[in-house]
Design an enzyme around this catalytic site. Structure first.
Site, short mmCIF file in Angstrom:
data_model
loop_
_atom_site.label_atom_id
_atom_site.label_comp_id
_atom_site.label_asym_id
_atom_site.label_seq_id
_atom_site.Cartn_x
_atom_site.Cartn_y
_atom_site.Cartn_z
N GLU A 16 18.72 57.40 53.90
CA GLU A 16 19.16 57.07 55.27
C GLU A 16 17.97 56.64 56.14
O GLU A 16 18.03 56.75 57.37
CB GLU A 16 19.87 58.28 55.87
CG GLU A 16 21.11 58.69 55.09
CD GLU A 16 21.75 59.95 55.63
OE1 GLU A 16 22.28 59.90 56.75
OE2 GLU A 16 21.71 60.98 54.93
N SER A 191 26.05 60.61 55.42
CA SER A 191 26.33 59.20 55.73
C SER A 191 27.00 58.45 54.59
O SER A 191 26.79 57.26 54.42
CB SER A 191 25.04 58.48 56.14
OG SER A 191 24.50 59.06 57.30
N SER A 326 27.01 54.89 66.69
CA SER A 326 27.18 56.28 66.23
C SER A 326 28.14 57.05 67.12
O SER A 326 28.14 56.92 68.35
CB SER A 326 25.82 57.00 66.21
OG SER A 326 24.97 56.45 65.23
#
Length: 367
Positions: A16, A191, A326
Site C-alpha cells: 500500500e 485495502s 477515502s
C-alpha cells in the site's frame, strides 16, 4: 503561540506504499499551518528512511498510478531513550528538530500491524492511532474475528490456513462449508490487497497462490449478500462514531484500485440511506467493535448490512486512507468535523494518550 512539530511518516515497504504517499500529501495540504510545523519522513519500498523536503517530497504527485517518493538519501537513526530527541540524521549524527507528535500514515505491513507503533513507543514519542496491541489485532483478520466472536459481534463464516496446512485446502470441502462464491484473503493485509473472489475451482487455486504472496496465513471467507456500510470512529477511552457511509462498487467487489486509484470504480453514498434506527445501530456497533479490539485514536469499521438488518463486520482498519476519495475523512466531514479539524483532533488524542501512559509506574518501588 508555540507551534508543535508533527513528524509525518509515510510510504513504507508495503503493498500500500502509493496509497500512503497520497494520504501524506492530503494531510500535509490540510494540516493547520498556524498550529503545526511539519517534518516529513518518507520510507521507500526497500525500507530505507529519508528526511524529506516539503517542497519536493513526491514525484508525479497528481497521478495515483505514477506517484513516487522522491528519495533524498538523508537517512534516519532512531535512538530510544528518556527524552524525545531520538530521531537523528544518520549521515551527520545530529538531532533533528524536536518532534512533538508522530503521525504515522504508513498503511499495511510494517505500518499498521504494530511494528511502527512498537518502535515509536520505544522512542517515547506520542503517535496518532492505535497502540501496539490494537494495531496488531486488527491487522490479523483471523485474530480479529476470534475476538469479535467472543464479544458477541457477528462476523462472516471463514476458514484459516497456513502454509503448513496447505494439504488440507480441498476445494470441495471448503465449498461445502462456505458455499460459492467465496473470498480468499491474506490474513495480514489491508485495502483489498491480495484478495480474490472465487467462483470455481480454478479461481480457488489461483486465489490461494495470490494470497500466499502477501502472508503466511490466509482466510477463506463466505460471501455475504448485503450492503457495504462503513463507519468512522474517533477517540481514546470515550470514542464516538461518524454517520455511516455506503460503498456501491461498480466493478465487482471493492478492490484496491476502486478504493485508491479509480475515482469511478465505486459510488460513495455519504451519508448512507438508512433509517435513524439503523444509523444508530451501525454507530453503536462500530464503537463496540473499536473497543473490543483495543483500538484508540481512529479506525474505520466496515460492515455488511444484510436484508434482515443483521450487521456483519467485514474488517477494521486502524490507519485508514486519507486520499481524496477515502471514506474516513469524508465520513467525518459529513458528520461535522472538517478535514483540518480531524487532523487536529487526532494529534490531540495522541498527546492525551501519551500523557496518560507516562503516569504509569515502570518499577515496583521507588529508588
Amino acid at each position: 503561540m508555540i507551534k508543535k512539530k508533527i513528524g509525518i511518516i509515510f510510504g513504507g515497504k508495503s503493498a500500500e506504499h502509493e496509497v500512503s504517499l497520497q494520504s501524506a500529501k492530503n494531510i500535509v495540504d490540510a494540516i493547520d499551518k498556524e498550529k503545526y510545523d511539519v517534518a516529513l519522513i518518507g520510507i521507500d519500498k526497500e525500507g530505507k528512511w529519508h528526511i524529506s523536503d516539503q517542497t519536493s517530497y513526491l514525484l508525479n504527485e497528481e497521478n495515483p498510478k505514477l506517484i513516487q517518493l522522491n528519495k533524498t538519501n538523508q537517512g534516519i537513526a532512531v535512538i530510544p531513550g528518556e527524552n524525545q530527541r531520538q530521531l537523528k540524521s544518520a549521515a551527520q549524527s545530529s538531532d533533528l528538530d524536536q518532534i512533538d507528535v508522530v503521525f504515522p500514515i504508513v498503511h499495511g505491513t510494517l505500518g499498521e500491524d504494530g511494528s511502527m507503533q512498537g518502535m515509536l513507543r520505544l522512542a517515547n514519542l506520542p503517535f496518532v492511532g492505535a497502540n501496539v496491541l490494537g494495531s496488531a489485532v486488527c491487522m490479523d483478520k483471523d485474530i480479529a474475528k476470534r475476538l469479535l466472536r467472543e464479544s458477541g459481534i457477528s462476523v462472516a463464516k471463514s476458514m484459516t490456513f497456513t502454509r503448513k496446512s496447505i494439504g488440507k485446502m480441498d476445494f470441495n470441502k471448503v465449498k461445502s462449508n462456505l458455499g460459492l462464491p467465496l473470498f480468499i484473503k491474506p490474513a495480514n493485509q489491508g485495502s483489498s490487497v491480495g484478495v480474490s473472489k472465487v467462483e470455481n475451482e480454478e479461481d480457488f487455486h489461483q486465489g490461494i497462490k495470490d494470497a500466499f504472496q502477501f502472508d503466511h496465513k490466509i482466510i477463506i471467507e463466505e460471501s455475504i449478500i448485503g450492503r457495504e456500510i462503513e463507519c468512522a470512529v474517533l477517540g481514546n477511552e470515550e470514542p464516538i462514531a461518524s454517520l455511516p457511509g455506503e460503498i456501491k462498487p461498480k466493478k465487482g467487489f471493492y478492490s484496491y484500485e476502486s478504493k485508491y486509484i479509480d475515482e469511478t470504480g465505486a459510488e460513495l453514498a455519504i451519508p448512507a440511506e438508512l433509517s435513524s434506527e439503523l444509523t444508530e445501530k451501525v454507530k453503536q456497533t462500530a464503537v463496540e467493535v473499536f473497543q473490543s479490539l483495543e483500538c484508540e485514536g481512529l479506525a474505520r469499521v466496515d460492515f455488511f448490512l444484510k436484508e434482515d438488518g443483521e450487521l456483519v463486520v467485514n474488517e477494521v482498519n486502524t490507519l485508514p486512507g486519507f486520499t481524496k476519495i477515502s471514506m474516513y475523512p469524508k465520513l467525518w466531514e459529513i458528520s461535522g468535523v472538517p478535514y483540518h479539524e480531524l487532523i487536529n483532533r487526532l494529534i490531540e488524542l495522541a498527546v492525551e494518550r501519551h500523557k496518560r501512559d507516562m503516569q504509569l509506574k515502570n518499577v515496583m518501588w521507588d529508588e
